[in-house]
Motif scaffolding. Sequence first.
Motif, short mmCIF file in Angstrom:
data_model
loop_
_atom_site.label_atom_id
_atom_site.label_comp_id
_atom_site.label_asym_id
_atom_site.label_seq_id
_atom_site.Cartn_x
_atom_site.Cartn_y
_atom_site.Cartn_z
N GLN A 241 -23.11 -14.02 3.68
CA GLN A 241 -23.43 -13.01 2.80
C GLN A 241 -22.37 -12.24 2.13
OE1 GLN A 241 -25.38 -10.61 5.82
NE2 GLN A 241 -27.16 -11.45 5.59
N ALA A 242 -22.37 -12.19 0.58
CA ALA A 242 -21.08 -12.06 -0.20
C ALA A 242 -20.47 -10.64 0.59
CB ALA A 242 -21.56 -11.73 -1.57
N ALA A 243 -21.24 -9.65 0.86
CA ALA A 243 -20.61 -8.48 1.54
C ALA A 243 -19.44 -8.72 2.96
CB ALA A 243 -21.61 -7.46 1.53
N VAL A 244 -20.04 -9.72 3.44
CA VAL A 244 -19.32 -9.80 4.85
C VAL A 244 -18.13 -10.86 4.80
CG1 VAL A 244 -19.99 -10.48 7.33
CG2 VAL A 244 -21.70 -9.69 5.76
N PRO A 245 -17.04 -10.19 5.10
CA PRO A 245 -15.77 -11.15 4.88
C PRO A 245 -15.92 -12.37 5.73
CG PRO A 245 -15.13 -8.70 5.47
CD PRO A 245 -16.82 -8.80 5.62
N GLY A 246 -14.87 -13.34 5.29
CA GLY A 246 -14.76 -14.47 6.16
C GLY A 246 -15.30 -15.75 6.02
N GLY A 247 -16.78 -15.75 5.37
CA GLY A 247 -17.32 -16.99 5.25
C GLY A 247 -17.63 -17.68 6.52
N ALA A 248 -18.95 -18.09 6.23
CA ALA A 248 -19.58 -18.70 7.64
C ALA A 248 -18.94 -20.21 7.72
CB ALA A 248 -21.04 -19.01 7.61
N GLU A 249 -18.39 -20.38 8.93
CA GLU A 249 -17.72 -21.58 9.03
C GLU A 249 -18.04 -22.08 10.65
OE1 GLU A 249 -13.54 -21.08 6.86
OE2 GLU A 249 -13.96 -19.79 8.80
N ARG A 250 -17.83 -23.27 10.78
CA ARG A 250 -18.22 -24.02 12.26
C ARG A 250 -17.55 -23.20 13.28
NH1 ARG A 250 -16.54 -28.33 15.70
NH2 ARG A 250 -18.18 -29.14 16.62
N ASN A 251 -18.10 -22.89 14.39
CA ASN A 251 -17.45 -22.22 15.50
C ASN A 251 -16.83 -20.96 15.32
OD1 ASN A 251 -18.29 -24.31 17.11
ND2 ASN A 251 -16.57 -25.41 16.96
N ASP A 252 -17.05 -20.32 14.36
CA ASP A 252 -16.48 -18.81 14.30
C ASP A 252 -16.97 -17.92 15.24
OD1 ASP A 252 -15.05 -19.17 11.98
OD2 ASP A 252 -16.70 -18.36 10.47
N HIS A 253 -18.33 -18.07 15.78
CA HIS A 253 -19.05 -17.32 16.70
C HIS A 253 -19.00 -15.76 16.52
CE1 HIS A 253 -17.98 -20.56 19.80
NE2 HIS A 253 -19.01 -20.93 19.15
N PHE A 254 -19.39 -15.62 14.99
CA PHE A 254 -19.68 -14.24 14.46
C PHE A 254 -20.91 -13.66 15.48
CE2 PHE A 254 -22.10 -11.38 11.30
CZ PHE A 254 -20.97 -10.58 10.91
N GLY A 255 -20.61 -12.37 15.92
CA GLY A 255 -21.59 -11.74 16.70
C GLY A 255 -21.38 -11.93 18.24
N PHE A 256 -20.38 -12.69 18.61
CA PHE A 256 -19.82 -12.83 19.90
C PHE A 256 -19.68 -11.42 20.52
CE2 PHE A 256 -16.75 -13.45 23.37
CZ PHE A 256 -16.95 -14.99 23.77
N THR A 257 -19.34 -10.40 20.16
CA THR A 257 -19.31 -9.13 20.60
C THR A 257 -19.81 -8.17 19.64
OG1 THR A 257 -16.87 -8.81 20.15
CG2 THR A 257 -17.42 -9.32 22.30
N LEU A 258 -20.40 -6.92 20.15
CA LEU A 258 -20.76 -5.82 18.96
C LEU A 258 -20.41 -4.47 19.77
CD1 LEU A 258 -24.49 -7.59 18.66
CD2 LEU A 258 -22.57 -7.53 16.89
N ALA A 259 -20.32 -3.50 18.67
CA ALA A 259 -20.07 -2.12 19.25
C ALA A 259 -20.77 -1.31 18.22
CB ALA A 259 -18.76 -1.66 19.46
N ILE A 260 -21.22 -0.21 18.38
CA ILE A 260 -21.88 0.85 17.47
C ILE A 260 -21.25 2.23 18.03
CG2 ILE A 260 -23.96 2.12 17.02
CD1 ILE A 260 -25.53 -0.51 17.10
N GLY A 261 -20.70 2.96 17.06
CA GLY A 261 -20.20 4.19 17.21
C GLY A 261 -19.84 4.80 15.87
N ARG A 262 -19.55 6.21 15.69
CA ARG A 262 -19.05 6.84 14.40
C ARG A 262 -17.38 6.57 14.36
NH1 ARG A 262 -23.12 12.16 14.43
NH2 ARG A 262 -24.91 11.08 14.42
#
Length: 550
Positions: A241-262
């Motif tokens: 997605q254009a707004a998300v940095p990095g570009g989807a590449e093999r074995n990036d593992h985007f979403g490996f960890t998550l955190a929500i907070g202010r």
Amino acid sequence: MRRRIAGFSALAVAASLGLTTPARAADEFRTITRDGVILQYQRVAKATSPGTGSGPTRSDFDGDGIDDIAASSDPGDPNLPHHPTGVVVVRYSSAPQVDYFMGVLNESGCGCFGISQVAGDFNHDGYDDLAIGDADEVDPGNQAHAGGVWIIPGSSTGLVVDLARHVNQSSPGVPGDPENYDWFGAALAAGDLNGDGYDDLAVGAYRESIGSASEAGSVTVLFGGSTGITTTGVQDIHQDQAAVPGGAERNDHFGFTLAIGRVNTDGYADLAIGSPHENDGSGDDGSGTVVLMWGSAGGVSTTGVTSVTGWGIYPSTGSQETIAWYLGETLAIGDVNGDGLGEVVVGAPGAQTPHLRGGLLAVFTGRTAGISNSAVRVITQRTSGVPGDPEDGDNFAGALAVGDVTGDGRADVLVGTHGEAIGSAVRAGVITLLKGSASGLTGTGAQSFDQNDPVIPGGSERNDVFGGSVALLNLDGTGGLDAVVSAAGEEVGGDPAGYPSGALYPFHGSGTGLVPQASSTNGLDLRTDRIWPQRYGLKIAGPQSGVPLP
């Protein structure tokens, strides 16, 4: 990866050793089916002393103002209709029972039920609900090992299994197709992203293919409402997605960890996403990315997205030999300097310090413009005031929990270092409390504990992995937050060699930090006529949860 125990009867071994089995209370057992997926459930009566607490809570399923403890384990000696993939045990502060939730193994699998767990009030009824990820769950439609999530609501009597909901990539409204090893549910985080008073749920599928990029990874955001988590208005986030940095590449593992907070003060919680294998092997001064996306009335916003990288913080590590490999393997958010803006606290347990996998912690200063490579403080075991010395395989920051332990209005950071050797005991493990201050997180006044502490039961032993999972919760209903620390490799009397029951250890918070308690709960204590929780404490439910596992 979790070890599945096949053809092993702990009761038979105990009998051969002349050991007696613990007495069993009368239990309630049933199976719940949603979308063709089975959840196994047992409730065992247990005497409790109901009480009430004050202050913030994080996993209060029975609503008494004191947190309850949900923790996962391997399923030993199962006596169940279906072979389990894992067991999540919920111990209540007031509700008079212990609850056991177990997945179902279809053919071969990793035993991933409970690989992630988070608590959040998704229906805003005053009781926390429990979300459990099973990254290897089989989709009934195409038999793909794609993953799924169970959400079980809380009540005055504890979690209500009959109202359990199930979500996977075949659920109406959820984007993506279930494919083998997407690992939907391997990471979870809870918080109110759109400011409507209902907690929302972010779900990582870090092995999801994006176009032709295998294991690029994606994140699905499910919103809370009056009936709990819904699949209406779901958001899909990935790096193509254009707004998300990095570009989807093999074995990036985007979403490996998550955190929500202010992180800012606009009234919406924000979402941090770890992609620790971004640009792995492409440079000499770090790898991994963390992306911060703002919350808004419409959910996660695609405006003002910022990111930081392992190679970007190399100038701030303080040493040419300290390199942030795999930044984002662990992740949390908290206001460590008390200015009202939350810091993004990022672990890189695989970092070079200069020891291989010595591990480091990077704290990115909260600000209204987002996070930046230049606004960071890097802490290792070589930082002044931090106990211990970096060694190969320590995995400093392999587990993180953030919250106010001392009650001074600033968040502290509890760091698990499960690979730390204590004397000759390799991978015995240690925890370190780093304290918040007006100038940010500091090594000054840091505390360190291992199982050789005279108060803590058990003693430090090889492969205990003390600190493999940590949580900051309200255990006593007063003062600052308290800690729960796991040692999933802890063997207790009655364990067959190589099959540890595992244990959890409580610490109380105080104005000076953590105070160890002379107590613990192990998997053998929690054994029932149907299941023996082993390696108890693989994951402890809190605001966020995800891989890696010790």
